[in-house]
Design an enzyme around this catalytic site. Structure first.
Site, mmCIF file in Angstrom:
data_model
loop_
_atom_site.group_PDB
_atom_site.id
_atom_site.type_symbol
_atom_site.label_atom_id
_atom_site.label_comp_id
_atom_site.label_asym_id
_atom_site.label_seq_id
_atom_site.Cartn_x
_atom_site.Cartn_y
_atom_site.Cartn_z
ATOM 1 N N ARG A 55 -29.047 -32.075 6.569
ATOM 2 C CA ARG A 55 -30.207 -32.952 6.268
ATOM 3 C C ARG A 55 -30.853 -32.822 4.791
ATOM 4 O O ARG A 55 -31.261 -33.488 4.217
ATOM 5 C CB ARG A 55 -31.198 -32.545 7.304
ATOM 6 C CG ARG A 55 -32.583 -33.451 7.136
ATOM 7 C CD ARG A 55 -33.471 -33.503 8.725
ATOM 8 N NE ARG A 55 -33.941 -32.041 8.363
ATOM 9 C CZ ARG A 55 -34.806 -31.456 9.589
ATOM 10 N NH1 ARG A 55 -34.996 -32.416 10.617
ATOM 11 N NH2 ARG A 55 -35.314 -30.392 9.282
ATOM 12 N N LYS A 155 -37.330 -35.422 4.023
ATOM 13 C CA LYS A 155 -38.055 -34.232 4.206
ATOM 14 C C LYS A 155 -38.487 -33.533 2.858
ATOM 15 O O LYS A 155 -37.891 -32.655 2.158
ATOM 16 C CB LYS A 155 -37.284 -33.049 4.853
ATOM 17 C CG LYS A 155 -38.250 -31.964 5.291
ATOM 18 C CD LYS A 155 -37.686 -31.203 6.499
ATOM 19 C CE LYS A 155 -38.280 -30.062 6.883
ATOM 20 N NZ LYS A 155 -39.555 -29.908 7.374
HETATM 21 N N1 PXG Z 1 -41.563 -33.768 11.673
HETATM 22 C C1 PXG Z 1 -42.009 -33.341 10.387
HETATM 23 C C2 PXG Z 1 -42.663 -34.089 9.419
HETATM 24 C C3 PXG Z 1 -41.602 -32.098 10.120
HETATM 25 O O1 PXG Z 1 -42.173 -31.501 9.004
HETATM 26 C C4 PXG Z 1 -40.452 -31.820 12.120
HETATM 27 C C5 PXG Z 1 -40.799 -33.176 12.436
HETATM 28 C C6 PXG Z 1 -39.640 -31.083 13.188
HETATM 29 O O2 PXG Z 1 -38.292 -31.092 12.486
HETATM 30 P P1 PXG Z 1 -37.090 -29.851 12.828
HETATM 31 O O3 PXG Z 1 -35.921 -30.327 12.265
HETATM 32 O O4 PXG Z 1 -37.709 -28.737 12.369
HETATM 33 O O5 PXG Z 1 -37.096 -30.148 14.510
HETATM 34 C C7 PXG Z 1 -41.006 -31.175 11.039
HETATM 35 C C8 PXG Z 1 -40.237 -30.021 10.740
HETATM 36 C C9 PXG Z 1 -43.278 -25.448 8.170
HETATM 37 C C10 PXG Z 1 -42.100 -25.912 8.614
HETATM 38 O O6 PXG Z 1 -43.168 -24.109 7.787
HETATM 39 C C11 PXG Z 1 -42.123 -27.350 8.711
HETATM 40 C C12 PXG Z 1 -41.104 -27.874 9.460
HETATM 41 C C13 PXG Z 1 -40.100 -27.149 9.955
HETATM 42 C C14 PXG Z 1 -40.091 -25.803 9.822
HETATM 43 C C15 PXG Z 1 -41.224 -25.174 9.137
HETATM 44 O O7 PXG Z 1 -44.295 -25.909 7.913
HETATM 45 N N2 PXG Z 1 -41.247 -29.246 9.561
#
Ligand code: PXG
Length: 297
Positions: A55, A155
Site C-alpha cells: 500500500r 495514505k
Molecule cells: N482510514 C484511515 C483514514 C486511516 O488512516 C484506516 C482507515 C485503517 O486502515 P488500516 O490499514 O490500518 O486497517 C486508517 C489507518 C495512527 C495510525 O497512528 C493511523 C492509521 C493506522 C495506524 C496508525 O494515527 N490509519
C-alpha cells in the site's frame, strides 16, 4: 533501569531518537507532501507487513514519488530496525516517505531525493477499557475529502481532515468521529474503517466513497466470511448507523473495536455486539499467525 534510546532509520542510517532529525525544508513538513504506513507487530509477527508495504508503494505511485528502495529492501529495513531496537514482541512501526528536502516553493521538482524514515517503537496500550466496553462517537460536520481531491484512498501525510474531525470528537467528549462523504453517506472514522451489523449481515461502505482501503478492513471481511456471515459493501446512511444492531471500527491502531453510541443514540443495546466480539476474538488469534505476517526473528 534506563532503556537505551531507540534507533530511528533515516535514509539508510540509524540515529538515536533525540538526534533523528530532518530539515525544516523537507516538503513532508512544509507541505505534507509524502505518504506513510502504521504497522503493528504482535508477539514478533509483523502483521500484514507485505500488504502495508504494497500500500505504501501504491500511495507513492499515486503521488508520483519514487521510493529509492525496492519493496524487499524496505521489508528488510523494517525487520532490521526492529532487531536493532530489540523489539521482538509487540511493537508499532511507522514508515514515512516524504518528497524530501526542497526549497520554499511547493514544486516537487525542487526535491531531488525522497526521505525515508522508519520508526519502530513500543506500542502504547491506551484506551483498553474503552476498547472492551466499546467506543462512543459522533458523526462530525467535517466531510471526508472527495475522491477527486486529497482523498484518504491515498495514505498521504495530509491528515488535517482527520484531525479536524478528531477535534470535534474531543470537543464533544466522545472517543471518535465518523466522517460522511459529500453525498452524506458514511465514509470512515478518523483513522479507522467502519462496519455495521444488521440482522447478522455485515455491512461496510465501499472504498469508492473516499475511505482508505484498510488492511484491517480486509481482514475483518475475511474473518466474517470465514465465520459464515454475509458481508456487503454498500452505502451506509447516518440512519443506518443509528438503527444498526452493532457497529465497529477497524484499523491497525484500533484493531477491531465496538462502537456503542453514536450522536447519543445507543447502538443496539449499547453494549459490544456478539458478531463484533466473535470477530475481535478471531482477529486477536490471527495477528500472531506467521501466515499473516513477517517474523522479526
Ligand atoms: N482510514 C484511515 C483514514 C486511516 O488512516 C484506516 C482507515 C485503517 O486502515 P488500516 O490499514 O490500518 O486497517 C486508517 C489507518 C495512527 C495510525 O497512528 C493511523 C492509521 C493506522 C495506524 C496508525 O494515527 N490509519
Amino acid at each position: 533501569m534506563k532503556k537505551e534510546e531507540l534507533l530511528i532509520y533515516i535514509d539508510g542510517e540509524y540515529f538515536p531518537k533525540s538526534e533523528a532529525k530532518i530539515s525544516v525544508y523537507n516538503h513532508g513538513f512544509l507541505y505534507g507532501d509524502g505518504i506513510f504506513e502504521g504497522i503493528r507487530a504482535y508477539s514478533g509477527n509483523v502483521f500484514k507487513l507485505r500488504e502495508h508495504i504494497d500500500r505504501l508503494y501504491s500511495s507513492a505511485k499515486a503521488i508520483m514519488l519514487d521510493i529509492p528502495l525496492t519493496k524487499d529492501q524496505m521489508l528488510n529495513a523494517v525487520v532490521e530496525s526492529l532487531k536493532k531496537n530489540g523489539l521482538y514482541e509487540d511493537s508499532y512501526i511507522r514508515l514515512v516517505v516524504s518528497r524530501g528536502e526542497g526549497d520554499l516553493g511547493l514544486d516537487p521538482r525542487k526535491c531531488p531525493k525522497p526521505t525515508v524514515i522508519i520508526i519502530t517503537d513500543e506500542i502504547k496500550l491506551h484506551g483498553r477499557e474503552a476498547k472492551e466496553n466499546g467506543l462512543t462517537a459522533i458523526i462530525t460536520w467535517v466531510k471526508r475529502d472527495p475522491v477527486d481531491a486529497t482523498s484518504h484512498e491515498i495514505k498521504s501525510l495530509n491528515y488535517l481532515n482527520s484531525i479536524l474531525a478528531k477535534l470535534e470528537a474531543n470537543n464533544a467528549q466522545v472517543d471518535e468521529a465518523i466522517c460522511l462523504n459529500k453525498e452524506g453517506f458514511v465514509c470512515e472514522g478518523v483513522a479507522e474503517n467502519i462496519f455495521i451489523v444488521s440482522n447478522d449481515v455485515v455491512v461496510t461502505p465501499p472504498t469508492s466513497t473516499g475511505a482508505l482501503r484498510g488492511i484491517t478492513r480486509q481482514v475483518a471481511i475475511e474473518i466474517a466470511e470465514a465465520l459464515g456471515y454475509v458481508v456487503v459493501k454498500k452505502d451506509i446512511t447516518p440512519a443506518d448507523l443509528f438503527l444498526a444492531d452493532e457497529a465497529f471500527f477497524t484499523g491497525t491502531a484500533a484493531e477491531i473495536v465496538p462502537v456503542v453510541e453514536i450522536n447519543k443514540r445507543k447502538i443496539g443495546d449499547g453494549k459490544p455486539g456478539s458478531v463484533t466480539k466473535r470477530l475481535m476474538e478471531k482477529y486477536h488469534q490471527l495477528v500472531k499467525d506467521p501466515d499473516h505476517g513477517v517474523p522479526v526473528r
